[in-house]
Motif scaffolding. Structure first.
Motif, mmCIF file in Angstrom:
data_model
loop_
_atom_site.group_PDB
_atom_site.id
_atom_site.type_symbol
_atom_site.label_atom_id
_atom_site.label_comp_id
_atom_site.label_asym_id
_atom_site.label_seq_id
_atom_site.Cartn_x
_atom_site.Cartn_y
_atom_site.Cartn_z
ATOM 1 N N UNK A 43 0.824 -1.206 0.000
ATOM 2 C CA UNK A 43 0.000 0.000 0.000
ATOM 3 C C UNK A 43 0.858 1.255 0.000
ATOM 4 N N UNK A 44 1.941 1.247 0.764
ATOM 5 C CA UNK A 44 2.839 2.397 0.816
ATOM 6 C C UNK A 44 3.527 2.632 -0.524
ATOM 7 N N UNK A 45 3.947 1.553 -1.165
ATOM 8 C CA UNK A 45 4.627 1.692 -2.458
ATOM 9 C C UNK A 45 3.687 2.312 -3.500
ATOM 10 N N UNK A 46 2.460 1.797 -3.578
ATOM 11 C CA UNK A 46 1.495 2.336 -4.535
ATOM 12 C C UNK A 46 1.144 3.777 -4.204
ATOM 13 N N UNK A 47 0.992 4.060 -2.931
ATOM 14 C CA UNK A 47 0.651 5.414 -2.483
ATOM 15 C C UNK A 47 1.722 6.412 -2.901
ATOM 16 N N UNK A 48 2.969 6.042 -2.754
ATOM 17 C CA UNK A 48 4.075 6.924 -3.120
ATOM 18 C C UNK A 48 4.032 7.266 -4.612
ATOM 19 N N UNK A 49 3.872 6.255 -5.435
ATOM 20 C CA UNK A 49 3.844 6.467 -6.889
ATOM 21 C C UNK A 49 2.681 7.377 -7.292
ATOM 22 N N UNK A 50 1.492 7.096 -6.767
ATOM 23 C CA UNK A 50 0.315 7.877 -7.131
ATOM 24 C C UNK A 50 0.425 9.312 -6.620
ATOM 25 N N UNK A 51 0.992 9.489 -5.429
ATOM 26 C CA UNK A 51 1.167 10.842 -4.892
ATOM 27 C C UNK A 51 2.036 11.693 -5.816
ATOM 28 N N UNK A 52 3.152 11.148 -6.276
ATOM 29 C CA UNK A 52 4.011 11.885 -7.203
ATOM 30 C C UNK A 52 3.241 12.241 -8.484
ATOM 31 N N UNK A 53 2.444 11.311 -8.965
ATOM 32 C CA UNK A 53 1.696 11.553 -10.198
ATOM 33 C C UNK A 53 0.654 12.650 -10.019
ATOM 34 N N UNK A 54 -0.159 12.546 -8.973
ATOM 35 C CA UNK A 54 -1.237 13.524 -8.750
ATOM 36 C C UNK A 54 -0.656 14.898 -8.429
ATOM 37 N N UNK A 55 0.431 14.930 -7.677
ATOM 38 C CA UNK A 55 1.066 16.209 -7.348
ATOM 39 C C UNK A 55 1.483 16.955 -8.602
ATOM 40 N N UNK A 94 -1.677 18.168 -10.801
ATOM 41 C CA UNK A 94 -2.475 19.270 -10.267
ATOM 42 C C UNK A 94 -1.714 20.593 -10.228
ATOM 43 N N UNK A 95 -0.479 20.595 -10.698
ATOM 44 C CA UNK A 95 0.301 21.831 -10.743
ATOM 45 C C UNK A 95 0.347 22.355 -12.175
ATOM 46 N N UNK A 96 0.164 23.658 -12.361
ATOM 47 C CA UNK A 96 0.113 24.249 -13.704
ATOM 48 C C UNK A 96 1.390 23.993 -14.488
ATOM 49 N N UNK A 97 2.534 23.942 -13.789
ATOM 50 C CA UNK A 97 3.816 23.720 -14.446
ATOM 51 C C UNK A 97 4.265 22.258 -14.379
ATOM 52 N N UNK A 98 3.440 21.428 -13.768
ATOM 53 C CA UNK A 98 3.795 20.011 -13.650
ATOM 54 C C UNK A 98 4.837 19.734 -12.584
ATOM 55 N N UNK A 99 5.066 20.710 -11.677
ATOM 56 C CA UNK A 99 6.064 20.530 -10.618
ATOM 57 C C UNK A 99 5.505 19.667 -9.483
ATOM 58 N N UNK A 100 6.403 19.030 -8.771
ATOM 59 C CA UNK A 100 6.016 18.312 -7.548
ATOM 60 C C UNK A 100 5.986 19.287 -6.390
ATOM 61 N N UNK A 101 5.020 19.116 -5.492
ATOM 62 C CA UNK A 101 4.887 19.945 -4.295
ATOM 63 C C UNK A 101 5.459 19.164 -3.111
ATOM 64 N N UNK A 102 6.427 19.753 -2.428
ATOM 65 C CA UNK A 102 7.097 19.047 -1.336
ATOM 66 C C UNK A 102 6.138 18.718 -0.193
ATOM 67 N N UNK A 103 5.110 19.533 0.010
ATOM 68 C CA UNK A 103 4.124 19.222 1.045
ATOM 69 C C UNK A 103 3.438 17.897 0.741
ATOM 70 N N UNK A 104 3.093 17.676 -0.514
ATOM 71 C CA UNK A 104 2.452 16.412 -0.916
ATOM 72 C C UNK A 104 3.401 15.231 -0.687
ATOM 73 N N UNK A 105 4.643 15.406 -1.099
ATOM 74 C CA UNK A 105 5.603 14.298 -1.026
ATOM 75 C C UNK A 105 5.939 13.952 0.419
ATOM 76 N N UNK A 106 6.009 14.972 1.276
ATOM 77 C CA UNK A 106 6.300 14.727 2.693
ATOM 78 C C UNK A 106 5.175 13.990 3.401
#
Length: 461
Positions: free
Chosen positions: A254-266, A269-281
């Protein structure tokens, strides 16, 4: 200023003295740790290291212990001017709650069995760490906005309510929650959010001191990585045999899948396609919460991946859209976003647990194993699987009601002036409570000087 800080010290000294006295009256070693127990006699070759419970549980206890003191502590260091408070108060609250939770457990145990002493061993160490997690989750919603004396008082009250709620869920309903997603995560999140709502001030919203910097975000990622690595131990520590093995595997996936999906959704949902550190943390950990209730059930590997994926998506979207809505419209300022990491995934875990219990059958579990996972479910004799599912759902509902109502009442108490709620430049600022080095500079934000600046002016006068 000095009197305000010393009130906390006086309260801590009084509590520690009371703890020592109460431990002397109510608490003793369990047989596995008691030299007076005949089975531990060296003369009779009674000592058996292989069968002592410490050998089985201590490695996972240490994993959970690291999560509490390193994982939770460093996860909250993202605030650029509140790193000492994040790690330091996390340390203090956890050490305080370890003792208090053991005593509250002792009161319940002695009260139920009419006398005697509460016996502690490595498993009670684990349950005390779980209680710490509930308080630290609540702390996350109040990070930088509550004084130390408010936090200690909250911990004293919350542990009593936490224990009552767990007793109702486990003792009366026999509702299974091996990873504590209902009793620990959901309870801690909604209790803390209710306190935060009652303590809300306009200065909490859009405060520039709530921002991070490059180094504070790196420190917070240390907490994330420790939590992510050790979460399988948290969800499986008290499960037996194959149930424990299954809980580790389900959480791991579950953690492995969650990590991958979080990076994707982050990124999406960003106009420039950047990752948000709050999401990743934070959102990368939601899978561990979401799978907690059903971790020892026959969820199957693909099911664990599905749970982790959905949790990552829900949590990331929560940080992106729901957190600002709650602050702006509902006046619930959630510093660490515990609603997205612990609250919603905790509710999701409870719902999944109820579904999995409701469809449990001897085709999925051997007769003895289904009784091992669900203690009252015995086909043709005891509680049916559907009834177990209903009790699981009831335990979740009771937990949410208990958390929100008692959290709001606690917040009303903590609003009293005696508890010194931070205001103005003291919010999200270590200098109000800590001795800070010279490079901790004075800042002026929205016309409010930092706590260090205010104290310097007072000292000059």
């Amino acid at each position: 200023m000095a009197l305000r800080n010393k009130k906390t010290a006086i309260l801590l000294v009084i509590c520690q003295i009371v703890f020592i006295i109460l431990f002397g009256v109510f608490v003793d070693y369990a047989p596995d740790a008691d030299a007076r127990h005949p089975g531990n006699s060296h003369d009779q070759n009674g000592t058996d290291h292989e069968n002592n419970s410490l050998k089985m549980y201590y490695p996972m206890f240490q994993d959970v212990h690291v999560m509490i003191f390193v994982g939770f502590g460093f996860l909250m260091t993202f605030l650029r001017r509140y790193g000492f408070g994040a790690v330091g108060l996390n340390f203090l609250l956890a050490a305080f709650v370890i003792q208090w939770s053991l005593l509250v457990q002792a009161f319940f145990e002695v009260g139920q069995h009419g006398g005697g002493r509460f016996e502690i061993d490595v498993t009670t160490m684990l349950t005390s760490d779980f209680a710490c997690a509930a308080v630290l989750i609540s702390f996350g919603s109040l990070l930088g906005k509550a004084s130390p004396i408010q936090l200690i008082t909250m911990a004293l009250i919350e542990i009593v309510i936490f224990t009552i709620n767990e007793h109702i869920g486990v003792g009366l309903f026999s509702a299974v929650d091996v990873g504590g997603s209902m009793y620990v995560h959901a309870f801690g999140a909604y209790y803390g959010l209710a306190v935060a709502r009652v303590l809300y001030k306009n200065s909490h919203k859009e405060n520039p001191k709530e921002e991070s910097n490059y180094h504070s975000d790196l420190f917070a990622m240390i907490g994330t990585i420790f939590l992510w690595m050790y979460w399988p131990s948290f969800n499986s520590a008290l499960a037996p045999a194959d149930d424990q093995h299954r809980a580790v595997l389900n959480t791991y996936l579950a953690l492995a899948a969650c990590c991958v999906v979080t990076f994707a959704i982050s990124s999406l949902t960003d106009a420039k396609g950047h990752w948000d550190m709050v999401h990743i943390q934070n959102a990368t950990l939601a899978g561990g919460v979401a799978v907690g209730t059903s971790a020892d059930m026959m969820l199957h590997p693909f099911g664990a991946l599905m749970v982790g994926s959905v949790a990552g998506m829900i949590s990331t979207l929560g940080y992106k859209y729901l957190t600002p809505f709650m602050a702006n419209r509902l006046k619930i300022h959630d510093t660490c976003g515990v609603h997205n990491l612990h609250g919603m995934p905790g509710v999701m875990a409870g719902v999944i647990g109820a579904i999995m219990a409701g469809i449990a059958s001897t085709q999925e579990y051997e007769y003895e194993d289904i009784h091992e996972v669900f203690s009252l479910v015995q086909p043709g004799i005891g509680r049916s699987a559907m009834a177990q599912g209903a009790y699981q759902a009831l335990a979740l509902a009771v937990t949410l009601v208990f958390a929100i109502v008692t959290g709001a009442l606690t917040g009303l108490l903590l609003r009293l002036k005696i508890f010194d709620q931070p205001e103005g430049g003291m919010i999200h600022d270590d200098a109000a409570w800590w001795g800070t080095p010279e490079d901790f500079t004075v800042e002026v934000v929205n016309g409010n000087k930092s706590a260090k600046g205010l104290m310097t002016e007072m000292e000059d006068k």
